[in-house]
Design an enzyme around this catalytic site. Sequence first.
Site, PDB file in Angstrom:
ATOM      1  N   HIS A 138      -3.751   6.131   3.391  1.00 24.36           N
ATOM      2  CA  HIS A 138      -4.409   4.897   2.760  1.00 24.36           C
ATOM      3  C   HIS A 138      -3.821   3.535   3.462  1.00 24.36           C
ATOM      4  CE1 HIS A 138      -5.701   1.825  -0.103  1.00 24.36           C
ATOM      5  NE2 HIS A 138      -6.646   2.755  -0.181  1.00 24.36           N
TER       6      HIS A 138
ATOM      7  N   SER B 239     -11.342  -0.742  -0.648  1.00 26.15           N
ATOM      8  CA  SER B 239     -10.044  -0.797   0.286  1.00 26.15           C
ATOM      9  C   SER B 239     -10.182  -0.992   1.467  1.00 26.15           C
ATOM     10  CB  SER B 239      -9.326   0.659  -0.041  1.00 26.15           C
ATOM     11  OG  SER B 239      -8.680   0.817  -1.250  1.00 26.15           O
TER      12      SER B 239
ATOM     13  N   ASP C 139       0.925  -1.124  -0.148  1.00 28.48           N
ATOM     14  CA  ASP C 139      -0.074   0.271   0.137  1.00 28.48           C
ATOM     15  C   ASP C 139       0.886   1.350   0.076  1.00 28.48           C
ATOM     16  OD1 ASP C 139      -2.255   1.816   0.673  1.00 28.48           O
ATOM     17  OD2 ASP C 139      -3.340  -0.079   1.060  1.00 28.48           O
TER      18      ASP C 139
END
Length: 905
Positions: A210, A524, A157
């Site tokens: 994220h 996600s 990620d």
Amino acid sequence: MVLITRVLGLLGLALAHALPLQSKLSQKSALGLVEIQHGSYFVEFHSEPATPACEEEHAQFIKQIRVAGINVHMRNSFRRLFNGVAIDLLNGSQLQRLAALPTVKRTWPMQMRSRSTAIPSSNVLPNLMFAHKHTGVDKTHKELGLDGTGVKVGVIDTGVDYLHPDLGGCWKTPGCPFQFGSDFVGDGYDSGTTPYPHPGPYPRDTCDGHGTHVAGIIAAKGDKVKGVAPGVTLGVYRIFGCPGNGTGQAADDVILKAMEAAHSDHMDVINMSFGGGSGWSEDPLSVAAARLVRDGIVMVASAGNDGANGLYTSGSPGLGVGVINVASFENWMTTSLSIDLIGRYSNMSIVHSSPGNSKHRFVFELPVPVVAPTDSAGSNEGCTSYNSRFDGQIVLLKRGNCTFVEKAAHAQDAGAAGVMVYNYDSELMSPSSASANLTIPLVIIKAEDGQAIIDELKNGSVTASATNHTMSVANPLGGQVSHFSSWGPDPELQLSPAVGAPGGNIFSTFPLALGGYTSLSGTSMASPYVAGMAALILQSRAKKVSTDEVRQLILESAHPIADKNSTGLLSPLRQGSGLADIWDAVSALAIIEPPQLSLNYTVAGDVRDSVRVLTLHNSSPTNFLACTMTHIAASSVSSYMTNGSFAATPRIWPESPQTHASRDTLPNAYIDNSTLPIRVAPGASQEISVHITAPTGLRESDRWFYSGYLQFNLLWDDEVGTARSLHIPYMGYLGNYTQLDVLSAPDEGFPYISVKGSTDTLGDDAHVTINGTHRVAVHYRLEHPTRLLKIQLVDDANVTQGYLPRGYLEYMGRNYQSSRGHYSNSTINGTLYKDTDLTKATDLENGMYRVRIDALRPLRDPQDPEGYQIWHSSRFIIDSVSLDKNMTASKLNDDKDIGDKVFQP
């Protein structure tokens, strides 16, 4: 998976039912959110990875390119999951020579991948606990004491802020959860603008968030956030740089490098919360993910956030064989910063999404006027400029028809201080308005809140203020599939997504520099939730369980939900096996193989009764198992309306809860056994034949995907009478799937040809001139993915003269529809290609021509000329051709127009 058998081959996998394509070069193009990295290629060698022959081929390749004088920049080399290299070809004309080298099996244009969610909001109240109560996580923690201890989970990620106290506040120290990982890119990396990574010493995320959010869902152990498996050991593999550098994308070679590193570190589970577009199982990353599954690693990936675009939107790498690709379900509680609104007759406080750019927070300490204007096109969507000024005001807009960046840019140009966009429904999706040119905040609000503001504006003025006040409200969409979550099936009719998990409005950790906590939405967020569940299963079985068994336990113990807009259950093309339940998974005493059924197609006139043999395994060492089966029909879905036109939002049957659906419009299923229940001895297995009957009362011309769930009711003869239910989803196509059209119908306006820059279609026997400014554009739209698309110029006798630039394309995704249109194109620019590699160029001569498009229908053999849908343009006459000899072949190949732009609705 009957009738579609997959074997090791092209990049690891190829279809056994079709002959391999002969070309060594592939101009693979996936439409949607995945873009091609021009000039960059994967070069695959012949041998299997991790073999002595693999090492020898790498050495031979270096010698061969030197001898051949081929100029390349070596990006990465791969030996574990993929045998080959990633390169930048410095001279595009050398591509044919490169492909002809003895060591080269095939080349693939590289792609760029996007994050699956947008930018965070400020601190909000914790709400992950609401999700845990509905998925069995709380019960599993409390009653079984499982937390993932001893299991290694890799997070590929944006990196992770491992100094966050809820994530351990440490890096590779004794007892620290973070013991593995690397930064492959550095802060400044962006594959679109800064293509060459400059890795940093540590994979710490301080600028994006994220990956930190994802890691918190898996492993956080604080008072505000408790992850699904807080005891796991983590590996962090950073593949994205900081946002704001450009496109916010990562190239496939960087991702593949991270996957190989996670493999080398012996991760037990890997989570990949990225992807998008209309993908294929043959995509290089999908194949690499399948190799990891084959090597014993549980692979979990997000299904994608393209649900608004309809069917075939599940993306790579989640379509790899054996990968668990995850749909998003809405959380049961919405938590967010609030907006306080004061009107003439009423006041209200509403919640809003995370802002589209973390640099520009939606904070207004003093009341600011709210306006709901129409743009210069007369629309309240803000997709064009304004004729008025809105200095210092907040502009309220409707979602749709252009990107959030465009909406914010037009409002900013008119002087607005901020933008609120009201959604189609009560969902608070995470928008994206990140752009170097934008300096005002943008947030999403619920549809009903937007309408309430509009109604109040009719009575007078409305002002808004937004501070750090938070709200928690019940989510009316809780437990439903998120609007953004991508649909299946995959292009080869395999069922997708695999399963669903909470992903809408999830509160989790965030980099300390960005506030420490936030709430985000996306597949996600759903993917790491399932990755955490996989870790709990591995711990519960002391890791003595195969990747197939972990996948089966998660899928079969899930609970399919009802379709709130229809009768019966929601189609598995939307929810997979249903909402995952870890308690039922870890306590399961039986599994069924396979966990999902794809029926391929039923042909008109044939018997519509498909027979599938499933195997039931009784894991109890002491007790007999009795089994019966209940069939539950799910909604049928189609991308086509009753008049035959294509629509992005799938049509549903039954059409509403009030619709009377006759029995013949629904599928049916039953066990082929006169003696029920079926008994299975302790530790034994039993085959079960299931008949599945397609609907007979639906029109085949409507192109329906029918579906349902086989609910296996299990009862053991122990003292307490242990009972469980396992669900096996199935899906089939009503009609002959291999005859499905790929190109849009002509009455929908595509394909057509026109003079470049004009929307007027060339009529019969039109005269054209080809030179540096005048060219002919070929516009087409794909309503179904296709394995092979050929665009050729033919003479008046239908004899092929050559391929157009971008005229031989493999593994194409379907085009997305919007009111502004989305299509693909090629250009008649005076150069034709005699080979499928598009390297042997020849000059176009004057004469009479037509454009011919051959689109391979689903599951058809590319060597069979009967397997294509074929379109011919009208006849036209080229009077003269005047080429710019200084224009390079790569420039001619790269000729594009607005049809290649992806719009975010």
